[in-house]
Design a protein around this motif. Structure first.
Motif: not given
Length: 187
Positions: A100-110
């Motif tokens: 239910g949690c997603v990254p937002d603009a500018g985040d750095i996913p691995i």
């Protein structure tokens, strides 16, 4: 003082400005600017059990953060991506994947496997589509000054945000977590 929304927008703007950079001879100055320094320009691959070239996904993301004014360390050859995760945990801006949690603009996913993860910069994510700007891509063009040898490049990528922390693009990858731009420390 910059707020979290402005920082997010700044990170995306900086990363977007480098789309199309690659290690082909005619474009190396632009790629050097995107990474913050020159690299081994050979295509990244394993030859006879030895790694040639450099994957640029992590280096690119760190440099984008640095250019945006985020307090990040200086990368060094051989440094694992887990260094980014450990630093984000210390600075309380690491977000492990949660349903239910997603990254937002500018985040750095691995994303990927812990043994061989990939790092990118989120342009947008709505819980269905994940749009990113990725270093560590491969330039296969052979026109307009490109040599078609598979040198490192920076490109836009689209993935589908799936169930159970998986994203689907050219392959399916597990989301390990992301560095949350809204909680990053500035220099």
């Amino acid at each position: 003082m910059i707020d979290a929304d402005k920082l997010r927008a700044q990170i995306v703007e900086i990363a977007s400005g480098f789309v199309g950079a690659c290690g082909c001879p005619q474009y190396r100055d632009f790629m050097t600017e995107a990474l913050g320094f020159p690299i081994d320009w050979r295509p990244f691959r394993v030859v006879g059990g030895r790694v040639e070239g450099v994957s640029t996904c992590y280096i690119f993301a760190l440099n984008v953060l640095r250019l945006a004014g985020v307090d990040v360390h200086n990368w060094h050859v051989g440094e694992p991506i887990s260094t980014l995760i450990a630093g984000a945990q210390r600075n309380e801006c690491w977000q492990p994947y949660e349903d239910g949690c997603v990254p937002d603009a500018g985040d750095i996913p691995i994303i990927g496997r812990a043994a061989s993860p990939h790092v990118c910069v989120v342009a947008s994510c709505d819980g269905v589509a994940l749009e990113t700007i990725d270093g560590g891509q491969v330039c296969t063009r052979s026109n307009a000054g490109h040599d078609g040898t598979g040198r490192q490049a920076i490109m836009r990528r689209s993935r589908t945000w799936g169930d159970n922390g998986r994203v689907m693009g050219t392959r399916t990858d597990q989301v390990i977590g992301w560095v949350d731009a809204g909680r990053m420390r500035l220099r």
